[in-house]
Each structure stands twice: as structure tokens, then as C-alpha cells.
Design a protein around this motif. Sequence first.
Motif, PDB file in Angstrom:
ATOM      1  N   LYS A  11      -9.941   7.824  -1.575  1.00 30.85           N
ATOM      2  CA  LYS A  11      -8.733   7.533  -2.044  1.00 30.85           C
ATOM      3  C   LYS A  11      -9.001   7.153  -3.661  1.00 30.85           C
ATOM      4  O   LYS A  11      -8.101   8.140  -4.281  1.00 30.85           O
ATOM      5  N   ASN A  12     -10.009   7.036  -4.490  1.00 26.35           N
ATOM      6  CA  ASN A  12     -10.402   7.157  -5.416  1.00 26.35           C
ATOM      7  C   ASN A  12     -10.389   9.369  -5.979  1.00 26.35           C
ATOM      8  O   ASN A  12      -9.699   9.460  -6.546  1.00 26.35           O
ATOM      9  N   ILE A  15      -6.423   9.927  -5.792  1.00 24.18           N
ATOM     10  CA  ILE A  15      -5.556   9.168  -7.424  1.00 24.18           C
ATOM     11  C   ILE A  15      -6.526   9.638  -8.546  1.00 24.18           C
ATOM     12  O   ILE A  15      -5.016  10.584  -9.581  1.00 24.18           O
ATOM     13  N   ASN A  19      -3.345  11.993 -10.923  1.00 29.90           N
ATOM     14  CA  ASN A  19      -3.396  11.394 -12.349  1.00 29.90           C
ATOM     15  C   ASN A  19      -3.565  13.067 -12.824  1.00 29.90           C
ATOM     16  O   ASN A  19      -3.136  13.340 -13.831  1.00 29.90           O
ATOM     17  N   SER A  26       0.710   6.629  -9.789  1.00 36.29           N
ATOM     18  CA  SER A  26      -0.303   7.051  -7.883  1.00 36.29           C
ATOM     19  C   SER A  26      -0.687   6.052  -7.183  1.00 36.29           C
ATOM     20  O   SER A  26      -1.639   5.982  -6.377  1.00 36.29           O
ATOM     21  N   GLU A  27      -0.362   4.739  -8.369  1.00 34.78           N
ATOM     22  CA  GLU A  27      -1.042   3.330  -7.406  1.00 34.78           C
ATOM     23  C   GLU A  27      -0.027   2.499  -7.236  1.00 34.78           C
ATOM     24  O   GLU A  27       0.174   1.547  -7.835  1.00 34.78           O
ATOM     25  N   HIS A  31       1.321   0.243  -2.502  1.00 37.28           N
ATOM     26  CA  HIS A  31      -0.237   0.717  -1.682  1.00 37.28           C
ATOM     27  C   HIS A  31      -1.576  -0.269  -2.331  1.00 37.28           C
ATOM     28  O   HIS A  31      -1.910  -0.877  -1.478  1.00 37.28           O
ATOM     29  N   ARG A  32      -1.328  -0.784  -4.224  1.00 39.10           N
ATOM     30  CA  ARG A  32      -2.145  -1.879  -4.585  1.00 39.10           C
ATOM     31  C   ARG A  32      -2.314  -3.410  -3.273  1.00 39.10           C
ATOM     32  O   ARG A  32      -3.098  -3.462  -3.098  1.00 39.10           O
ATOM     33  N   PRO A  43      -3.332   6.695  -0.408  1.00 35.34           N
ATOM     34  CA  PRO A  43      -2.508   6.866  -1.132  1.00 35.34           C
ATOM     35  C   PRO A  43      -0.435   7.643  -1.674  1.00 35.34           C
ATOM     36  O   PRO A  43      -1.103   8.559  -0.441  1.00 35.34           O
TER      37      PRO A  43
END
Length: 117
Positions: A11-12, A15, A19, A26-27, A31-32, A43
Motif C-alpha cells: 500500500k505504501n 501510494i 504521488n 491517492s488516498e 479507502h482510508r 489503493p
Amino acid sequence: MSRDTEFIRKKNQAIALLNAAGVRNSEPFLHRLLWRFGVHIPPPLFAPFALEALLFGLFFALGWGMTMWWMHWQHRGILPLAAVLISLLAGLLFGLAMAGMQWWTKKRKKLPTWKSL
């Protein structure tokens, strides 16, 4: 590596790629919210087309349908079943349109697949 750790890493990374590609949101909120409840959904732009269509469609159908019911439909005598069906149809169309836009943006930005991260 645990499933949670692997998901967070992917996920990171996704993202960061979004970006770097200039994707503004992007978030997104939905989704958050799902991530906070422990739902392992990729994502946007990395999730499967059908999943994005379902998420966007249901979210829209609920919000738009309830708003229309309280503001217009109940006062005009629209049956609750008809309101639900109209909301679901509108949600389906909205979900397909949004998932299509996500798919097109993913292709245009040349982003990798979720599995390849």
C-alpha cells in the motif's frame, strides 16, 4: 512476513507511486475508512475494476438514494422499492463510470499492477 505487513508495504509503495505520478487524491476517504477498519483493499488505480465499480457504486447509491428519499421521493409518493431500485441503478452507472476513469488513468500513467509491487 505477515499478511498485514505485506499489505502495508505494498500500500505504501503504491501510494508513493501514485504521488510520484501526480495523482492528486491517492488516498480517498472511502479507502482510508476501509483501511482503518482492517479491510485490505488496494489503493485506487491498483484495485481491480469490478471492486472499484462496486465500492464507488454502493457508496454513491447509499448517499444519493438517501438524500433523494428525504428531499424528494417520499413527498412525491415514490414507493420505497422503486427508490431502492433507482438508487442501485444510479449507483451501478456511477460505479462503472468511476471505475472506467480509474482504469483509463492507470493506463495513461503507466502504473504497474498490484501483484507486481
